[in-house]
Design an enzyme around this catalytic site. Structure first.
Site, PDB file in Angstrom:
ATOM      1  N   LYS A   1       0.847  -1.202   0.000  1.00 38.53           N
ATOM      2  CA  LYS A   1       0.000   0.000   0.000  1.00 38.53           C
ATOM      3  C   LYS A   1       0.884   1.253   0.000  1.00 38.53           C
ATOM      4  CE  LYS A   1      -3.500   2.383   2.699  1.00 38.53           C
ATOM      5  NZ  LYS A   1      -4.414   2.376   3.841  1.00 38.53           N
TER       6      LYS A   1
ATOM      7  N   GLU B   1      10.467  -4.892   4.363  1.00 39.84           N
ATOM      8  CA  GLU B   1      10.545  -6.300   3.954  1.00 39.84           C
ATOM      9  C   GLU B   1      10.223  -6.456   2.475  1.00 39.84           C
ATOM     10  OE1 GLU B   1       8.960  -5.057   6.551  1.00 39.84           O
ATOM     11  OE2 GLU B   1       9.042  -6.397   8.288  1.00 39.84           O
TER      12      GLU B   1
ATOM     13  N   GLY C   1      -4.914  -1.702   5.024  1.00 38.87           N
ATOM     14  CA  GLY C   1      -4.116  -2.837   4.543  1.00 38.87           C
ATOM     15  C   GLY C   1      -4.796  -4.174   4.783  1.00 38.87           C
TER      16      GLY C   1
ATOM     17  N   HIS D   1      -5.595 -33.269  17.881  1.00 37.00           N
ATOM     18  CA  HIS D   1      -4.479 -34.120  18.321  1.00 37.00           C
ATOM     19  C   HIS D   1      -3.318 -33.284  18.813  1.00 37.00           C
ATOM     20  CE1 HIS D   1      -6.453 -37.744  16.855  1.00 37.00           C
ATOM     21  NE2 HIS D   1      -6.936 -36.933  15.928  1.00 37.00           N
TER      22      HIS D   1
ATOM     23  N   LYS E   1       9.453  -0.753  13.972  1.00 42.21           N
ATOM     24  CA  LYS E   1      10.016  -0.397  12.661  1.00 42.21           C
ATOM     25  C   LYS E   1      11.136   0.625  12.834  1.00 42.21           C
ATOM     26  CE  LYS E   1       5.828  -0.905   9.847  1.00 42.21           C
ATOM     27  NZ  LYS E   1       4.878  -0.217   8.986  1.00 42.21           N
TER      28      LYS E   1
HETATM   29  O1  F6P Z   1       3.270  -2.802   9.681  1.00 36.12           O
HETATM   30  C1  F6P Z   1       1.931  -3.067   9.598  1.00 36.12           C
HETATM   31  C2  F6P Z   1       1.400  -2.794   8.225  1.00 36.12           C
HETATM   32  O2  F6P Z   1       1.344  -1.424   8.022  1.00 36.12           O
HETATM   33  C3  F6P Z   1       0.058  -3.440   7.997  1.00 36.12           C
HETATM   34  O3  F6P Z   1      -0.980  -2.700   8.503  1.00 36.12           O
HETATM   35  C4  F6P Z   1       0.063  -3.595   6.529  1.00 36.12           C
HETATM   36  O4  F6P Z   1      -0.912  -4.506   6.100  1.00 36.12           O
HETATM   37  C5  F6P Z   1       1.475  -4.073   6.300  1.00 36.12           C
HETATM   38  O5  F6P Z   1       2.234  -3.348   7.224  1.00 36.12           O
HETATM   39  C6  F6P Z   1       2.020  -3.878   4.918  1.00 36.12           C
HETATM   40  O6  F6P Z   1       1.987  -2.543   4.527  1.00 36.12           O
HETATM   41  P1  F6P Z   1       2.187  -2.118   3.024  1.00 36.12           P
HETATM   42  O7  F6P Z   1       1.067  -2.729   2.231  1.00 36.12           O
HETATM   43  O8  F6P Z   1       2.139  -0.631   3.019  1.00 36.12           O
HETATM   44  O9  F6P Z   1       3.505  -2.654   2.558  1.00 36.12           O
END
Ligand code: F6P
Length: 547
Positions: free
Chosen positions: A206, A212, A267, A383, A511
């Site tokens: 988003k 990452e 998100g 289980h 973060k």
């Molecule tokens: O760190 C949490 C978050 O902001 C979530 O709310 C979101 O779904 C995810 O990271 C990924 O964010 P983006 O789509 O901006 O990479």
């Protein structure tokens, strides 16, 4: 509404809880022969049986009173009207617009958003058709066989869960992969068997600033260029899904190959938007539109009477258990292997939305918010951890999800699955008394001393509540209904707790600190931290290269 626990309706529920002392669901069922009819409701072929709950008609009436006085209905109406109910970010919350009937306008700040929604869907459709038909070729002219979604959180969990859930509808040539973790092993293991010439990457973020995802996207680009040795290959192998056009461009993806969405889509609520592109590629646009239709079915049902609806009922029951019975968690057990990732998806939906410590106007809450949600597909859980649910000391309500028809050819076996599911909810509800356990041991011919020794271990308290969601088959439409059901459950809970379910500031601190630590580890110079963090960094730096 910051005085929730002082409300007369809250106090009435407290008093009502006392009337449940000493009552057992086994006896309640014996007395109320039509309890199932009374406490079950359906939306088409999606049935919610909530009769195995510690409730009476009066409980429900009191819970709905609480919902009314805490403004649930107003919050729901405000969301559908496009008001900025995400008040810390001043944003509308309109995932419902993404699945709305395109001919019905929804306004954000006076502008109808439906034409833009339709436009993006049309672009997704053209792209999905091209990839599925093989018209979209990779750099060397090969058709796409592998799609790798690079995203995390809401840009991963929803599409990953849905592609797995809808595998029976998946395109036979396409294999879907989801890489979320910054751990290089995730991307490395995924790419190892793939051929660059037939691999398509979707960079889904988003914000397009998530560490990452960007690290994985850069690594994927290097991998592709190493294999195809031509920069122009990027255009045939990378597309982006984002709200951030500038960053997408900066990364090197042509905005022509970007699918947009809007800041009014959270998100964790975004699988209905272009974030759902992997789903559309995999099951086709007709299937994706069916998923949207399922969400729309649930929206209509919910909006008509939020507090009596299926989501409203689940939310109020959860409030009842959390605050008046001391529930410590909520289990979601899909007796449907295709829903294996549904609990993980719900964890973000429920815990990122409702894990908040202040009310909408910033005052500390004086009641527990959020739910600890977890689960595993049945029968595996039986289980593993069901022992604790049956005989442990904790009180943990459950949702069971089960289909009446399977996609598998081994149809006879499905009946065993259904039987197991029903057996679990019955066992949790009924339990087994000491007298029953004693009689069983006696019937097995055990001596009296042995019977006395074993009976306490063989007895089950029962009186443990659960909901069962029974649906026809796990189709795209059913999945859409199930997802929207839980989305709206979360909204109702947040309204009762007077918290904002649509921001997530709590992820920021980690973060920020990670940013600092990445720099310090890069220069091998730990900065000013507590002794634990510094000690761990030093040890890491010392041992990171094998001797
Ligand atoms: O760190 C949490 C978050 O902001 C979530 O709310 C979101 O779904 C995810 O990271 C990924 O964010 P983006 O789509 O901006 O990479």
């Amino acid at each position: 509404m910051s005085r929730l626990v002082r409300l007369a309706q809250w106090q009435a529920l407290k008093a009502h809880r006392r009337t449940w002392r000493g009552r057992h669901l086994r006896d309640v069922f014996a007395q109320e022969l039509r309890r199932f009819e009374r406490f079950s409701a359906a939306l088409d072929d999606l049935l919610l049986d909530y009769s195995k709950n510690l409730i009476s008609a009066e409980t429900l009436a009191l819970l709905r009173d609480l919902g009314r006085v805490t403004g649930v209905e107003e919050r729901v109406a405000a969301m559908f009207r496009g008001e900025p109910i995400n008040n810390t970010e001043q944003r509308a919350v309109l995932h419902v617009a993404l699945r709305n009937d395109p001919s019905v306008p929804i306004y954000v700040q006076g502008r109808d958003v439906m034409p833009e929604v339709a436009q993006v869907l049309a672009r997704m459709e053209r792209f999905a058709n091209a990839v599925r038909s093989g018209r979209w070729k990779g750099h060397t002219g090969a058709a796409i066989t592998d799609v790798v979604n690079l995203g995390i959180g809401g840009s991963d969990l929803g599409p990953a869960m849905a592609c797995r859930a809808l595998a029976p509808y998946g395109h036979k040539r396409l294999r879907m992969h989801f890489v979320s973790n910054v751990d290089p092993q995730h991307l490395g293991d995924t790419l190892a068997p793939l051929k660059a010439e037939s691999t398509l990457f979707i960079v889904a973020s988003k914000t397009f600033t998530t560490l990452e995802t960007l690290a994985n996207a850069q690594a994927a680009r290097r991998w592709l260029l190493k294999k195809l040795k031509d920069k122009s290959a990027i255009a045939r192998h990378f597309v982006a899904v984002s709200t951030n056009r500038a960053e997408v461009k900066k990364f090197g993806i042509d905005p022509e190959h970007m699918f947009g969405f809007w800041d009014w889509v959270g998100g964790r609520y975004s699988l209905w938007s272009a974030i759902g592109l992997p789903i559309a590629l995999y099951i086709g646009m007709d299937g994706f539109r069916e998923l949207l239709a399922g969400g729309r079915d649930m929206d209509g049902h919910f909006r008509a009477d939020p507090l009596a609806s299926l989501p409203g009922t689940l939310a109020l029951l959860a409030i009842w258990y959390q605050h008046f019975w001391g529930a410590s968690a909520h289990g979601v057990m899909p007796y449907d292997q295709h829903l294996a990732r549904f609990p993980a998806y719900l964890q973000q939906l429920c815990m990122e939305s409702n894990g908040k410590g202040v009310t909408r106007d910033g005052r500390a809450v004086r009641w527990d918010t959020g739910e600890i949600v977890w689960g595993e597909p049945g029968t595996n859980g039986q289980h593993a951890f069901f022992q604790l649910l049956h005989q442990g000391t904790r009180f943990i309500p459950l949702d069971f999800l089960v289909a009446t028809r399977t996609h598998s050819d081994l149809d006879g076996q499905h009946q065993m699955l259904v039987a197991n599911c029903l057996a679990q909810s019955e066992a949790l509800m009924r339990g087994k008394t000491r007298a029953e356990a004693t009689a069983e041991l006696a019937a097995a011919g055990l001596p009296a001393r042995e019977i006395r020794r074993l009976a306490p271990h063989k007895a089950f308290p029962g009186n443990r509540p659960s909901n069962t969601l029974l649906y026809g088959q796990l189709t795209p439409r059913t999945l859409g209904r199930l997802i929207a059901l839980y989305e709206h459950k979360v909204l109702v809970q947040s309204a009762v707790w007077d918290i904002n379910a649509f921001d997530q500031w709590g992820v920021e601190l980690g973060k920020q600190l990670a940013g600092t630590l990445i720099r310090e580890l890069g220069s091998a110079r730990p900065g000013a931290h507590d002794s634990s963090t510094v000690g761990l960094m030093r040890q890491y730096l010392k041992l990171r290269t094998p001797h």
